[in-house]
Design an enzyme around this catalytic site. Structure first.
Site, short mmCIF file in Angstrom:
data_model
loop_
_atom_site.label_atom_id
_atom_site.label_comp_id
_atom_site.label_asym_id
_atom_site.label_seq_id
_atom_site.Cartn_x
_atom_site.Cartn_y
_atom_site.Cartn_z
N ASP A 30 0.71 -1.33 -0.11
CA ASP A 30 0.35 -0.27 -0.16
C ASP A 30 1.27 1.12 -0.17
O ASP A 30 2.20 1.04 -0.15
CB ASP A 30 -0.66 -0.18 1.43
N ASP A 32 0.22 5.61 1.15
CA ASP A 32 -0.28 5.97 2.31
C ASP A 32 -0.43 5.32 4.18
O ASP A 32 -1.05 3.76 3.91
CB ASP A 32 -1.38 6.68 2.10
N ASP A 207 -2.23 -0.58 5.81
CA ASP A 207 -2.05 0.02 6.84
C ASP A 207 -3.89 0.45 7.54
O ASP A 207 -4.00 0.74 8.26
CB ASP A 207 -2.02 1.36 6.98
O1 LIG Z 1 -4.57 2.81 0.09
P1 LIG Z 1 -3.54 4.30 0.13
O2 LIG Z 1 -2.06 4.14 -1.10
O3 LIG Z 1 -3.02 4.23 1.85
O4 LIG Z 1 -4.58 5.09 0.25
C1 LIG Z 1 -5.57 5.43 0.74
C2 LIG Z 1 -6.40 7.11 0.69
O5 LIG Z 1 -5.21 7.46 1.29
C3 LIG Z 1 -5.46 9.04 0.65
O6 LIG Z 1 -5.61 9.41 2.12
C4 LIG Z 1 -4.99 8.98 3.00
O7 LIG Z 1 -3.76 9.88 3.44
C5 LIG Z 1 -3.55 11.27 3.11
C6 LIG Z 1 -2.13 11.10 3.31
O8 LIG Z 1 -1.28 11.22 4.62
C7 LIG Z 1 -4.53 11.87 4.33
O9 LIG Z 1 -4.84 12.86 4.35
C8 LIG Z 1 -5.75 11.14 4.52
O10 LIG Z 1 -6.49 11.38 6.00
C9 LIG Z 1 -5.69 9.95 4.60
O11 LIG Z 1 -7.12 9.05 4.54
C10 LIG Z 1 -5.86 9.39 -0.71
O12 LIG Z 1 -6.10 11.07 -0.19
C11 LIG Z 1 -6.91 8.60 -1.00
O13 LIG Z 1 -7.69 9.17 -1.83
C12 LIG Z 1 -6.53 7.58 0.06
O14 LIG Z 1 -7.34 5.96 -0.68
#
Ligand SMILES: O=P(O)(O)OC[C@H]1O[C@H](O[C@H]2O[C@H](CO)[C@@H](O)[C@H](O)[C@H]2O)[C@H](O)[C@@H](O)[C@@H]1O
Length: 259
Positions: A30, A32, A207
Site C-alpha cells: 500500500d 499512504d 495499514d
Molecule cells: O491505499 P492507500 O495508498 O493507503 O491510499 C488510501 C487513501 O490515502 C489518502 O488519504 C489518506 O492519506 C492522506 C495523506 O496522508 C491523509 O491526509 C488522509 O487522511 C488519509 O485518508 C488518499 O487521499 C486517498 O485517496 C487514498 O484512498
C-alpha cells in the site's frame, strides 16, 4: 552512515525468508500510511528522496514480483514516486499498470447526481474536503474529526437514495464512495494470475481497512498480510510500528542477501 529503525522480530524474519528465496515470494505494498507517513492533507505527504530507487531495487531483487496496490489514482502515485518502473493498481482495484501493456482505461466518472449530493454534504460541514478521483469520491475529515460519524451516515443515505451500485469504504479519517465490483483484494488476485506473480507466495503490507481485503486474498493463498500500526491497526503487535519500519524492511530486501 545510514541510520535505520530496528525491525520487529516478525518483519525481520519475513525479510530473511524473502532474501533466502526471492523467487518464491511476491510482495505488494500500500502507499499512504505504509510507505509514507500520514499527513494532514493528501497532497502534503513527504516521500523520502531515496524511496523510488529503493522500490525499483526491491522489484529487481524479486524478479519483478513487487507491485503497489493503492486507493490513490496511478497518476497521483506517479506524481509522488515517479514511475520507478513499478507495476501498480490504483483506485481500489479499478486501474492497473503492467509492464507489458498501457494502463487500463480508468472507469467511468462518478455520476453527476452523486457528485452533486456529495458536494452539498461537504459544503455543509466546514473542515471537510472532497477528493474527486474520477470514479471514486473521497470525503476527508482529518481537519474536522468530530464530523466523521455524520459524514458516513450522510454518504450512506445519499448512495442508498440514489440506488447506485456503489459502496462506502472507511479509511483513515476518510470515507470513500467506490463503484461495486473491485477492491484491493480483487487487485491482488489479478496480479496473482500474471507473470511473474503467479505461483509465488503473496505478501501484502498495509495499514488500513481497505488493505484487509488484500490481506484476506493473500492469506487464502497461503501468504501473509502484514499490518502497519496507525489509527486503524492499534493492537500493539503489528509487524510494523510505522512506515519508517516498512521502508527499512524494503531497504533490507533492496540490498540483497549478505555476502
Ligand atoms: O491505499 P492507500 O495508498 O493507503 O491510499 C488510501 C487513501 O490515502 C489518502 O488519504 C489518506 O492519506 C492522506 C495523506 O496522508 C491523509 O491526509 C488522509 O487522511 C488519509 O485518508 C488518499 O487521499 C486517498 O485517496 C487514498 O484512498
Amino acid at each position: 552512515m545510514l541510520l535505520m529503525p530496528t525491525l520487529g522480530a516478525m518483519a525481520a524474519d519475513v525479510a530473511r525468508r524473502v532474501l533466502a528465496e526471492p523467487d518464491r515470494y511476491a510482495l505488494y505494498s500500500d502507499f499512504d500510511g505504509t510507505l509514507v507517513e500520514i499527513a494532514l492533507r493528501p497532497e502534503d505527504v513527504l516521500v523520502p528522496p531515496d524511496l523510488p530507487m529503493r522500490l525499483a531495487r526491491v522489484r529487481a531483487m524479486l524478479g519483478g514480483a513487487f507491485a503497489l496496490i493503492t486507493g490513490r489514482s496511478l497518476r497521483e502515485i506517479e506524481a509522488h514516486v515517479g514511475d520507478a518502473g513499478l507495476e501498480a493498481s490504483g483506485l481500489h482495484g479499478i486501474e492497473f499498470r503492467f509492464d507489458d501493456e498501457a494502463a487500463r482505461a480508468p472507469a467511468r466518472e462518478a455520476p453527476h447526481h452523486l457528485i452533486a449530493e456529495v458536494v452539498g454534504i461537504v459544503a455543509a460541514d466546514p473542515g471537510l474536503r472532497l477528493e474527486h478521483k474520477g470514479p471514486i469520491l473521497a470525503v476527508h475529515y482529518r481537519e474536522a474529526p468530530a464530523a466523521g460519524g455524520r459524514v458516513k451516515i450522510a454518504l450512506e443515505q445519499a448512495v442508498a437514495a440514489l440506488r447506485l451500485p456503489y459502496h462506502l469504504k472507511e479509511g483513515r479519517a476518510v470515507v470513500e464512495i467506490i463503484p461495486n465490483g473491485t477492491s484491493k483484494g480483487t487487485a491482488l488476485a489479478d496480479f496473482m494470475r500474471r507473470t511473474p506473480y503467479v505461483g509465488r507466495i503473496p505478501i501484502m503490507i498495509g495499514d488500513d481497512r481497505a488493505d484487509e481485503d488484500a490481506f484476506a486474498v493473500a492469506e487464502a493463498a497461503g501468504g501473509l498480510g502484514l499490518k502497519v500500526a496507525g489509527e486503524h491497526f492499534r493492537g500493539g503487535d503489528e509487524p510494523f510500528r510505522n512506515p519508517g519500519e516498512v521502508r527499512a524492511f524494503l531497504a533490507l530486501i533492496a540490498a540483497g542477501p549478505a555476502r
